[in-house]
Design a protein around this motif. Structure first.
Motif, mmCIF file in Angstrom:
data_model
loop_
_atom_site.group_PDB
_atom_site.id
_atom_site.type_symbol
_atom_site.label_atom_id
_atom_site.label_comp_id
_atom_site.label_asym_id
_atom_site.label_seq_id
_atom_site.Cartn_x
_atom_site.Cartn_y
_atom_site.Cartn_z
ATOM 1 N N ILE A 339 0.841 -1.194 0.000
ATOM 2 C CA ILE A 339 0.000 0.000 0.000
ATOM 3 C C ILE A 339 0.878 1.246 0.000
ATOM 4 O O ILE A 339 2.052 1.191 0.376
ATOM 5 N N ASN A 340 0.298 2.369 -0.427
ATOM 6 C CA ASN A 340 0.977 3.659 -0.352
ATOM 7 C C ASN A 340 -0.028 4.705 0.093
ATOM 8 O O ASN A 340 -1.171 4.386 0.442
ATOM 9 N N VAL A 341 0.370 5.966 0.075
ATOM 10 C CA VAL A 341 -0.493 7.016 0.616
ATOM 11 C C VAL A 341 -1.812 7.123 -0.133
ATOM 12 O O VAL A 341 -2.809 7.610 0.421
ATOM 13 N N GLU A 359 6.620 3.276 2.847
ATOM 14 C CA GLU A 359 6.492 4.691 3.178
ATOM 15 C C GLU A 359 6.388 4.887 4.694
ATOM 16 O O GLU A 359 5.402 4.501 5.317
ATOM 17 N N LYS A 360 7.404 5.496 5.256
ATOM 18 C CA LYS A 360 7.525 5.654 6.704
ATOM 19 C C LYS A 360 6.422 6.542 7.291
ATOM 20 O O LYS A 360 6.107 6.446 8.484
ATOM 21 N N ILE A 361 5.808 7.364 6.460
ATOM 22 C CA ILE A 361 4.785 8.278 6.953
ATOM 23 C C ILE A 361 3.600 7.541 7.574
ATOM 24 O O ILE A 361 2.888 8.078 8.422
ATOM 25 N N PHE A 362 3.406 6.277 7.192
ATOM 26 C CA PHE A 362 2.282 5.512 7.732
ATOM 27 C C PHE A 362 2.401 5.309 9.244
ATOM 28 O O PHE A 362 1.396 5.144 9.929
ATOM 29 N N GLU A 363 3.613 5.302 9.761
ATOM 30 C CA GLU A 363 3.777 5.098 11.201
ATOM 31 C C GLU A 363 3.066 6.192 11.985
ATOM 32 O O GLU A 363 2.594 5.954 13.110
ATOM 33 N N GLU A 364 2.961 7.375 11.419
ATOM 34 C CA GLU A 364 2.286 8.489 12.087
ATOM 35 C C GLU A 364 0.768 8.410 11.965
ATOM 36 O O GLU A 364 0.057 9.060 12.729
#
Length: 493
Positions: A339-341, A359-364
């Motif tokens: 998955i991605n944003v 994508e590391k942004i998912f951790e947030e």
């Protein structure tokens, strides 16, 4: 039982060996390369009972487990840039890297499954973009990002499973250096397909690998992909619901298991499940509990993402249950794969899933998941689930038994030459039997005159009366099992 080729066949197609075969052995020193390259792999079979993805229609069914075996043989590579389809004397067209072998009884389920084929490229000005597709009116919005994972420019090749609406996709990515200022020294493309079910996508892996190499060498030559699509395009019902027509009644006798019970062949050089066990170790028992509780599990890893897609599959297998009626009322543990944003909106409505991302942004985005897996680190931001992160005595004992069974299997294979069972079979059955034992005990207690679950019952299920109390409370609630949980206080005599 009819055997199938284990070289990721397409309609039981297999790669055409080169005129002078020169097989090479993959280096054991580069595990990442082995994990991410399907070319060096032998497919291994297993099924996902309890996940219930119908291979014929792609919708949800409740199913029991069926194991499927496979044979092993080395796969052979064809050179890059071998392009146009050729025809033999019987006028059967073959695609580069593939040859018609034997359609046998599996012909029905292997045909009419592809709803789209596409080529994605990276443009230095526009970024990821769809270069070509069939059919031309298909909605492929977002596929250009799903089939070329974020960070892929750092690697030379990869493969990616993903979900697009009601369909599943498989894409093979390759990155080739070129002497071109316009392309900034690198040409990157992915060739992929969409199907109503992920369970047969593995059959087209080698074809896609070959075609992405061809697209890098000879951009714009799409005739093999056009021929492939015409041969394999799905015939969808006129209702427009996006589902392939059901398995014909005449085929049910020989095809019932293949039609009704999903399978996903795994193409990892050491076996997907064995790699999964080695990678997570005892933490598998933590993932097992979260999977059985139908939690939203998100796995982060930098590229390559192919082997991480297999970890998604393995996590789903932890929740296999073959007792009829169990899990009917709970959310399906759905594999989303990569998955991605662009998938954020879709994930907001999901009650249960397993997915992976680069994508590391998912951790947030903590409202999108319950459990976050970063490398081998399993964590949760939900306070009520944090006790499940701690391994108890029963967890360690189960892992010890699994390890013992693996060692016995490996010993029998090496010494006795017994190849009737695989590590995949062992892994699937181990957790299925564990899950069946739990739900069988709970069902018997719930149906008894005294529906009280005691410490003896808990031990009989292979659980820790104290350490697994919270897990059991959640399990009873999720599955709607009406029993009273009574665990003796260890502080009392």
């Amino acid at each position: 039982m009819v055997e199938q080729s284990d070289r990721a066949p397409l309609l039981d197609w297999e790669e055409v060996p080169p005129a002078e075969p020169a097989p090479t052995s993959p280096s054991l020193e580069d595990e990442n390369s082995l994990e991410s390259s399907p070319s060096n792999c032998r497919p291994l079979g297993s099924t996902i009972a309890g996940i219930g993805w119908d291979t014929s229609a792609g919708d949800l069914t409740n199913s029991t487990a069926v194991n499927s075996g496979s044979t092993s043989s080395p796969s052979k590579q064809t050179g890059p840039g071998e392009g146009a389809p050729t025809c033999n004397e019987q006028a059967e067209c073959t695609f580069p890297g593939l040859a018609v072998k034997d359609r046998r009884v599996s012909e029905w389920e292997e045909k009419d499954q592809i709803v789209a084929v596409f080529v994605v490229t990276f443009d230095t000005r526009s970024g990821n973009m769809i270069e070509w597709c069939l059919p031309q009116d298909v909605n492929l919005e977002g596929v250009e990002f799903k089939s070329m994972a974020s960070g892929s420019h750092r690697i030379t090749s990869d493969f990616i499973y993903f979900r697009k609406g009601s369909y599943f996709g498989l894409a093979c990515f390759a990155n080739m250096p070129v002497e071109s200022e316009l392309e900034r020294g690198a040409r990157m493309k992915s060739v992929g397909i969409l199907s109503p079910s992920y369970t047969l996508l593995y059959r087209y892996m080698h074809f896609l690998e070959n075609q992405v190499r061809h697209q890098l060498q000879c951009p714009g030559q799409y005739s093999p992909l056009e021929a492939f699509y015409e041969d394999k395009k799905a015939v969808l019902p006129s209702g427009g619901n996006g589902l392939v027509t059901a398995c014909p009644t005449s085929a049910l006798t020989t095809m019932v298991n293949r039609c009704m019970h999903p399978e996903m062949k795994i193409t990892h050089p050491a076996g997907c499940m064995s790699q999964f066990i080695r990678f997570f170790g005892e933490q598998i028992m933590v993932l097992w509990k979260f999977a059985l509780l139908r939690k939203r599990i998100l796995i982060f890893s930098p590229p390559p993402v192919g082997v991480v897609c297999y970890r998604v599959y393995c996590c789903c297998c932890l929740a296999n249950v073959s007792i009829p009626g169990i899990g009917v009322a709970v959310p399906e543990l759905r594999p989303f794969f990569y998955i991605n944003v662009a998938d954020i909106t879709a994930l907001e409505t999901e009650l249960s899933y397993v997915a992976c991302t680069t994508e590391k942004i998912f951790e947030e985005k903590k409202d999108l998941y319950d459990v976050y897996v970063d490398n081998q680190n399993v964590k949760t931001h939900r306070e009520s689930l944090q006790p499940l992160l701690r391994l108890n005595t029963a967890d360690k004992e189960k892992y010890r038994k699994l390890s013992e069974q693996r060692q016995l299997l490996l010993y029998s294979q090496e010494v006795d030459g017994d190849c009737s069972s695989s590590e995949e079979d062992l892994f699937i059955l181990f957790f299925m039997e564990q899950n069946n034992r739990i739900f069988q005990t709970l069902s018997e207690v719930a149906g008894s005159a005294d529906p009280t679950l005691t410490a003896e019952h808990v031990r009989a299920m292979g659980l820790d009366p104290q350490g697994d109390r919270g897990f059991l409370v959640d399990l009873l609630e999720v599955y709607g099992i009406d029993v009273m949980l009574v665990i003796d206080n260890p502080c009392c005599p």
